[in-house]
Enzyme design. Sequence first.
Site, PDB file in Angstrom:
ATOM      1  CD  GLU A 289       0.150  -1.328   3.189  1.00 27.95           C
ATOM      2  OE1 GLU A 289       0.379  -2.288   2.418  1.00 27.95           O
ATOM      3  OE2 GLU A 289       0.225  -1.440   4.420  1.00 27.95           O
ATOM      4  CG  HIS A 313      -5.860  -5.754   1.238  1.00 31.15           C
ATOM      5  ND1 HIS A 313      -6.327  -6.403   2.372  1.00 31.15           N
ATOM      6  CD2 HIS A 313      -4.578  -5.405   1.504  1.00 31.15           C
ATOM      7  CE1 HIS A 313      -5.357  -6.429   3.270  1.00 31.15           C
ATOM      8  NE2 HIS A 313      -4.285  -5.840   2.771  1.00 31.15           N
ATOM      9  CD  GLU A 314      -2.275  -4.016  -0.893  1.00 33.64           C
ATOM     10  OE1 GLU A 314      -1.892  -3.254   0.011  1.00 33.64           O
ATOM     11  OE2 GLU A 314      -2.236  -5.264  -0.783  1.00 33.64           O
ATOM     12  CG  HIS A 317      -3.375  -1.173   3.662  1.00 36.94           C
ATOM     13  ND1 HIS A 317      -3.352  -1.378   5.022  1.00 36.94           N
ATOM     14  CD2 HIS A 317      -3.078  -2.375   3.100  1.00 36.94           C
ATOM     15  CE1 HIS A 317      -3.050  -2.656   5.266  1.00 36.94           C
ATOM     16  NE2 HIS A 317      -2.881  -3.286   4.114  1.00 36.94           N
ATOM     17  CD  GLU A 336      -1.966  -5.791   6.370  1.00 34.96           C
ATOM     18  OE1 GLU A 336      -2.966  -5.960   5.628  1.00 34.96           O
ATOM     19  OE2 GLU A 336      -0.957  -5.161   6.014  1.00 34.96           O
ATOM     20  CG  ASP A 394       8.443 -10.309   7.299  1.00 31.93           C
ATOM     21  OD1 ASP A 394       7.934  -9.170   7.379  1.00 31.93           O
ATOM     22  OD2 ASP A 394       8.978 -10.753   6.271  1.00 31.93           O
ATOM     23  CE1 TYR A 402      -1.597  -9.983   6.785  1.00 27.37           C
ATOM     24  CE2 TYR A 402      -2.993  -8.970   5.140  1.00 27.37           C
ATOM     25  CZ  TYR A 402      -1.748  -9.185   5.678  1.00 27.37           C
ATOM     26  OH  TYR A 402      -0.649  -8.581   5.116  1.00 27.37           O
TER      27      TYR A 402
HETATM   28  N1  BES Z   1       0.992  -4.467   3.761  1.00 26.99           N
HETATM   29  C1  BES Z   1       0.750  -5.760   3.250  1.00 26.99           C
HETATM   30  C2  BES Z   1       1.996  -6.471   2.798  1.00 26.99           C
HETATM   31  C3  BES Z   1       3.054  -6.671   3.857  1.00 26.99           C
HETATM   32  C4  BES Z   1       2.740  -6.869   5.193  1.00 26.99           C
HETATM   33  C5  BES Z   1       4.370  -6.671   3.496  1.00 26.99           C
HETATM   34  C6  BES Z   1       3.740  -7.040   6.136  1.00 26.99           C
HETATM   35  C7  BES Z   1       5.376  -6.843   4.426  1.00 26.99           C
HETATM   36  C8  BES Z   1       5.066  -7.025   5.763  1.00 26.99           C
HETATM   37  C9  BES Z   1      -0.256  -5.726   2.095  1.00 26.99           C
HETATM   38  O1  BES Z   1      -1.260  -4.793   2.251  1.00 26.99           O
HETATM   39  C10 BES Z   1      -0.953  -7.054   2.048  1.00 26.99           C
HETATM   40  O2  BES Z   1      -1.598  -7.384   2.989  1.00 26.99           O
HETATM   41  N2  BES Z   1      -0.806  -7.780   0.948  1.00 26.99           N
HETATM   42  C11 BES Z   1      -1.447  -9.054   0.729  1.00 26.99           C
HETATM   43  C12 BES Z   1      -2.657  -8.918  -0.141  1.00 26.99           C
HETATM   44  C13 BES Z   1      -3.955  -8.823   0.550  1.00 26.99           C
HETATM   45  C14 BES Z   1      -5.094  -8.870  -0.466  1.00 26.99           C
HETATM   46  C15 BES Z   1      -4.205  -9.780   1.669  1.00 26.99           C
HETATM   47  C16 BES Z   1      -0.489  -9.941  -0.021  1.00 26.99           C
HETATM   48  O3  BES Z   1       0.576  -9.467  -0.397  1.00 26.99           O
HETATM   49  O4  BES Z   1      -0.797 -11.096  -0.272  1.00 26.99           O
HETATM   50 ZN    ZN Z   2      -2.596  -5.367   3.778  1.00 27.83          ZN
END
Ligand code: BES
Ligand code: ZN
Length: 622
Positions: A289, A313-314, A317, A336, A394, A402
């Site tokens: 995002e 989703h993005e 954010h 999330e 992470d 989520y």
């Molecule tokens: N912000 C996250 C990606 C992220 C989180 C990167 C923590 C590094 C550390 C992003 O918004 C996200 O949640 N992406 C998901 C997609 C979503 C539709 C669930 C993904 O990348 O799968």
């Molecule tokens: Zn996200």
Amino acid sequence: MSKFEHIFFACAAFLVACQRSKQVPAPIQVPLQTDHSFGNADKVRTKHLHLDLKVDFKSKTLSGTATHTLDRQGNDSVMILDSRNLFVDEVTLDDGSKTDFRLGVADSLFGTAIVIPLKPGTKKVNLRYHTDSLSEALQWLNPAQTHDRRHPFLFTQSQAILARTWIPLMDRPDVRFTYSARISCPKELMALMSASNPQQRNDSGIYHFNMPQPVSSYLMALAVGDVAFKPLDSISGVYAEPGFLDSVAWELADMPQMIEKASALYGDYPWGRYDVLVLPPSFPFGGMENPRLTFATPTIIAGDRSLTSLVAHELAHSWSGNLVTNATWNDFWLNEGFTVYFENRIVEAVYGKDFADMCAELEVGELERTVSRMMRENPADTRLALNLKGRNPDDGLTDIAYIKGFLFLKHLEQLVGRPRWDAFLKEYFRVHSFKTITTGTFNDYVQEHLLQTAREAVAAKLNDWIYGEGLPDNAPRPASERMKLAREAAAKYQRSRKPDPAMVKGWVTQQYQHFLRNLPKDINAAELEALDQAFGFSRSGNAEIQCDWFTLAATALYRPAFASMEAFLVRVGRRKFLKPVYEALSATPQGLEMGRAIFKRAKPGYHSVSAGSIAEILHVQP
Ligand code: BES
Ligand code: ZN
């Protein structure tokens, strides 16, 4: 002594003398200030950051300066910044005077503190630095790794704690700053950031950026490549490689409507423009995002608009995360969980309630599997409020933040009813705009502004949801008509073990996903072959279906799928798709051997975050 020995000793003495005269001071012990950062934000913070960087594809480095404009509490302090695999050549203060900075002892996870002594009146700190091949946020791609295969590409991924691998800064989400940048790149390419962006390439290769609203370090982003822009309406559009641009624009055509619905729900879109950059397939996430410019994987370009909820989703954010930001990574669910909830509401507004419920039902199915596994392995991590001290943040990137987060908010919605809940959420976003907040702040705010009666306060079960393990038994269970068909088809297959091509008529991606995830656990290669013949799964171009199908194929060692599975694992770098397939492979000795061979071939094309996770699964070096 021989002549050679003479020369050798003379050289050695010279080198020792050089080393001494350079007087590289020994690294010092610097304590962490938060669970994941050395930044001493209680004393001094960055108010504004200016970057002046040169992007060099030959040496695969960024080099230049980062200038921090300070906001100080008192005068007698040092400024401590985070860095990791960065080389700081020189630090000067506002008057241009050099300062003797010191480096902390390197920590393998959190990197190296940069300790900069400040003078009483210091307002600016200027660091000259460069990155190297170990700077993990950066992925440098060869032309062959791009869509059009004509030019190299660079992108960054800063979340959670990788901003410090390409910018020396306080890498903690509770420090917000505005930023500007001057980026110089090869003339044939265009640079884009999480800021105001160009819409056309220019002939100087120099681009200027501005982000006038304060953002956290994990939202710093840069991409450089042969990209072109196509508008969708006056405030949104898409960037992609020229040969991909039309497909991308068609797939994401609903974006303007998403922005409109989202703004109608929880307040005006706060960032000016909203654009999406579709990256080459090695991008390790589905989406990121980055403010004003979401970075997205090309695996959402399915040709049927079935995977656009990722953009919802993005986009969500832009409120939950970028506007109201988790203060620490232990509060990650605030980013999330809220975003999955908001995403679901956007999807409902644009595609209807049944589609939204179908997506939710699919995700809750995943959550249940995750919870039962985590309750065996690390039950404390099934809490919304995490304790990630000393660990890689992470580790918090699970279905708990989520989907459990989403269900918690859905539960509150059901408790007080939509009108009250929506009014509450809109106000929540307004009150906490451009702030960083903790789970405790949210908890207090709910008690004060949402729950009205003693009955509601009890029924909300806030503490069970936030601090309890597993899933409370009052958890909502979304269910949809369309998913019911997929559930029935899976049950029918369980009984007959024979595919019935009639049952998948009119199905969308999510129904196939549910069906594939609910096949009998002991399904064998011959049965997979019959399914493949009936539905052509091995030939699917839809990455969600490919992921679920190749996971089954890897588990049952269904060989006819292996060639397309290997091609998928080599081309796509999205960690969410790679992990289940490699995990399934590593469950048998034969599969493990194959997985390691594929990884060896694929690894040069993976971003560090994906390579790291897969190496762990296969027990090999990243
Ligand atoms: N912000 C996250 C990606 C992220 C989180 C990167 C923590 C590094 C550390 C992003 O918004 C996200 O949640 N992406 C998901 C997609 C979503 C539709 C669930 C993904 O990348 O799968
Ligand atoms: Zn996200």
